[in-house]
Design an enzyme around this catalytic site. Structure first.
Site, PDB file in Angstrom:
ATOM      1  N   HIS A 103     -38.723 -46.530   4.262  1.00 47.54           N
ATOM      2  CA  HIS A 103     -39.958 -47.289   4.416  1.00 47.54           C
ATOM      3  C   HIS A 103     -41.171 -46.380   4.585  1.00 47.54           C
ATOM      4  O   HIS A 103     -42.291 -46.790   4.271  1.00 47.54           O
ATOM      5  CB  HIS A 103     -39.835 -48.264   5.588  1.00 47.54           C
ATOM      6  CG  HIS A 103     -39.019 -49.473   5.263  1.00 47.54           C
ATOM      7  ND1 HIS A 103     -39.271 -50.719   5.794  1.00 47.54           N
ATOM      8  CD2 HIS A 103     -37.950 -49.633   4.442  1.00 47.54           C
ATOM      9  CE1 HIS A 103     -38.397 -51.590   5.318  1.00 47.54           C
ATOM     10  NE2 HIS A 103     -37.577 -50.943   4.507  1.00 47.54           N
ATOM     11  N   HIS A 265     -28.012 -50.071   0.476  1.00 53.33           N
ATOM     12  CA  HIS A 265     -27.307 -51.175   1.124  1.00 53.33           C
ATOM     13  C   HIS A 265     -25.822 -50.903   1.318  1.00 53.33           C
ATOM     14  O   HIS A 265     -25.091 -51.773   1.787  1.00 53.33           O
ATOM     15  CB  HIS A 265     -27.528 -52.467   0.336  1.00 53.33           C
ATOM     16  CG  HIS A 265     -28.909 -53.008   0.466  1.00 53.33           C
ATOM     17  ND1 HIS A 265     -29.337 -54.159  -0.156  1.00 53.33           N
ATOM     18  CD2 HIS A 265     -29.991 -52.545   1.158  1.00 53.33           C
ATOM     19  CE1 HIS A 265     -30.602 -54.380   0.143  1.00 53.33           C
ATOM     20  NE2 HIS A 265     -31.023 -53.410   0.938  1.00 53.33           N
TER      21      HIS A 265
END
EC number: 1.11.1.21
Length: 736
Positions: A103, A265
């Protein structure tokens, strides 16, 4: 009880009144009163006055002395040292730190180079309080002991990126490499993140659903896309469109997109144990002072661990959330997935079979098991034909998948670091990648003063005008962006596609100029026994020669600094599509503006000056000088307020401020203005909004008045040359 209620009401009323009073007593900016006034704030950001470090501090030197392996070992210890105040999922902070690093870097966008890992901007508002960064304040606090230990030898920006790598390596993944070199910022960037005034809203698309302007994220406060689906609609194919658009605007192709989503993920879990509206407090920027920068305080259950509420989605994708495997892809393609809701009420997907109900371990209770989950954006990888083909090939070839994720992760974290010459540390990959905008290393002696003088003479005798030389040098160097350190004169990509085709560069005339400069270069290099000159250097030298000529004609002898050492890139080293985003839709310095611009001409000038890392006075001097030199992109006379074009004088400012001239809009034109003699009514000048803003904006007028003074001409020439040289060497990290 009644008295307590009254007292509570009175205290609350007093607090609200006090808060309102404080708000009313705060100074208001000019933009508050006049929202359409030109805002010069971007050119004052990141002042040295914000930086507490000594002016002689050299971060690169400090980083190179750092024992990087020792730092990595310290990070590794933190990964499995779970803290009571924020327990680690599965006893390992690795997935948490991967999200933090992702992020931090994921705000990067190609269209203007803003965002990214550089500067450590995740530490500041607004990014530290974006909904998509929920609870990452805790991740950075977990790293504080390491940052405190090593101090200024490693920036927050470098530490965050390094921690992401160490986290991956600790979970069995082989990373592609790591480079330091990201100096910390000391104040928030001023960035246009979107038109919305509320988080998680979307007012940024055109009628076809495409993102407008430079934006890459699909909603305010998101890094990429809404995991539930566009606007909360759990449609995998629509989600695939958003994914491709958003990630594509962050420099990722389809293979990199699939590798990043699947690889990312593979680790960790999503957190939606409770309903955020019922349990979670305000973000860090809105939290009480006693929270000390923490936000999203959870008042339900323990507030952390099994009760953690972040995105509102809940669960893990794989059966081994702290190990690198292909299980994400295995699960994605093995099961049929159906929609369900998390405990927080968010739409997500689970297998349609009970046999999968106990595959995934609980993050905190070893007696519990769960079904794997997927987001709508995960299902999009399976449903979109192109994404699916890539994912299936990765599943069949795990080594290919691992390398693709490693390279995509490296690109994600290094895209805004600039050229390889800025890379620091002993883990820099040897492979040169085309997205790094490679330039050959210097492989010959550079020209000396005598050579430079001879070349200047040859250039000035070539028949090329001052305007030709100045415009070509400017076109080459002004492609630079200080946001991601791309572009610039080094490499001479002005001679390559796509830059030699850009409308702002007047392609036909540019080709003629470059052809003559190429001949001068070849002639010199053929005769010279040792020293060589590149086209990149000669273009910049041509600009210097032209300016010195114009200065001499003004009656002064100022010299323009020139440092050789640039090299020429090849077309094979140049990704045409990647460089396409560097094209200027407006360049106020050359009085160029196209309909593709998303801001007004004056606002686009400020944006361009910001990308070139210029101050307000530097921008002003450059515009005035370029007008005196008659260096408009289209060869027009707009803003050329002088009777001696091509001579570097302060005439632009003198005549702009001349009260004998009255300005009015040109009939049937919204983009041009005419200046008439007040007495005779004779047309004297024509101008663009960019020209006239230096007389209408009070701050710019003040600087214009400074340069228009009778005793300021030499100061103006000195300042113009200094600002010009700054633009010419913005990308010369080898000499900084």
């Amino acid at each position: 009880m009644f008295k307590k209620t009254i007292l509570s009401f009175v205290i609350s009323a007093v607090m609200v009144t006090a808060a309102s009073a404080v708000e009313n007593e705060q100074p208001k900016s000019n933009q508050f009163w006049w929202p359409n006034q030109l805002d010069l704030t971007p050119l004052r950001n990141h002042s040295d006055e914000s930086n507490p470090q000594n002016s002689n501090f050299d971060y690169a030197e400090a980083f190179e002395k750092l024992d990087l392996e020792a730092v990595k070992k310290d990070i590794d210890k933190v990964l499995t040292n779970s803290q009571d105040w924020w327990p680690a999922d599965y006893g390992h902070y690795g997935p948490f730190f991967i999200r933090m690093a992702w992020h931090a870097a994921g705000t990067y966008r190609t269209h203007d180079g803003r965002g990214g890992a550089g500067g450590g901007q995740q530490r500041f508002d607004p990014l530290n309080s974006w909904p998509d960064n929920v609870n990452l304040d805790k991740a950075r606090r977990l790293l504080w002991p390491i940052k405190q230990k090593y101090g200024q030898s490693i920036s927050w920006a470098d530490l965050i990126a390094l921690t992401g790598n160490v986290a991956l390596e600790s979970m069995g993944f082989k990373t592609y490499g790591y480079a330091g070199g990201r100096e910390d910022d000391w104040e928030p960037d001023l960035v246009y993140w979107g038109p919305e005034s509320k988080f998680l809203t979307d007012e940024r698309r055109d009628k076809k659903g495409k993102l407008k302007g430079p934006l890459a994220a699909v909603e305010m406060g998101l890094i990429y896309v809404n995991p539930v689906g566009p606007h909360g609609n759990p449609d995998p194919l629509l989600a695939a469109n958003d994914i491709r658009m958003s990630f594509g605007r962050m420099a990722m192709n389809d293979e990199e997109i699939v590798a990043l989503i699947a690889g990312g993920h593979t680790f960790g879990k999503a957190h939606g144990a409770k309903k955020p509206t019922e349990c979670v407090g305000p973000e860090p920027a809105a939290a009480a002072v006693e929270e000390q920068g923490f936000g999203w305080k959870n008042r339900c259950g323990t507030g952390s661990g099994a009760d953690t509420t972040s995105s509102g989605l809940e669960g893990a994708w794989t059966i081994t959330p702290t190990q690198w495997t292909t299980n994400y892809l295995d699960n994605l393609f093995t099961f049929n997935w159906v929609k369900t809701k998390s405990p927080a009420g968010a739409i997500q997907w689970i297998p349609d079979t009970d046999t999968a109900a106990n595959l995934v371990p609980d993050a905190h209770d070893p007696t519990k098991r769960h079904a794997p989950i997927m987001f709508t954006t995960d299902i999009a990888i399976k449903e979109d034909p192109k994404f699916r083909a890539i994912a299936e090939s990765f599943r069949k070839s795990p080594d290919k998948y691992e390398l693709a994720f490693a390279k995509a992760w490296f690109k994600l974290n290094h895209r805004d670091l600039g050229p390889r010459s800025r890379y620091l540390g002993n883990e820099v990959p040897k492979e040169v990648l085309v997205w790094q905008d490679p330039i050959p290393e210097l492989n010959h002696p550079v020209v000396n003063d005598a050579d430079i003088a001879k070349l200047k003479s040859e250039i000035l005798k070539s028949g090329l005008s001052v305007q030709d030389l100045v415009l070509t040098a400017w076109a080459s160097a002004s492609s630079y962006r200080g946001t991601d350190m791309r572009g610039g004169a080094n490499g001479a990509r002005i001679n390559l596609s796509p830059q030699n085709e850009w409308q702002v560069n007047n392609p036909k005339q540019l080709a003629k100029v470059l052809n003559k400069l190429e001949k001068i270069k070849d002639k010199f290099n053929k005769k010279s026994k040792k020293a060589k000159i590149s086209l990149a250097d000669l273009i910049v030298l041509g600009g210097a020669a032209a300016i010195e000529k114009s200065v001499k004609e003004a009656g002064f002898n100022n010299k323009v600094p020139f440092t050789p050492g640039r090299m020429d890139a090849s077309q094979a080293m140049t990704d045409v599509a990647s460089f396409g985003v560097l094209e200027s839709t407006a360049d106020g310095f050359r009085n160029y503006y196209s309909d593709e611009s998303n801001l007004s001409p004056a606002q686009m000038l400020i944006d361009k000056a910001d990308l070139l890392t210029l101050t307000v006075p530097e921008m002003t001097a450059l515009v005035g000088g370029m007008r005196a030199l008659s260096a408009n992109a289209d060869g027009s006379n707009h803003g050329v307020f002088t009777d001696q074009p091509g001579v570097l004088s302060n005439d632009f400012f003198v005549n702009l401020l001349d009260m004998s001239v009255k300005w009015s809009k040109k009939p049937k034109s919204e983009a041009l203005y005419e200046g008439y003699d007040r007495k005779t009514g004779k047309l004297k000048w024509t101008a663009t909004p960019v020209d006239l803003v230096f007389g209408s904006n009070t701050e710019l007028r003040a600087i214009s008045e400074f340069y228009a003074s009778k005793n300021a001409e030499e100061q103006f020439i000195t300042d113009f040359i200094a600002a010009w040289h700054k633009v010419m060497v913005n990308d010369r990290f080898d000499i900084k």
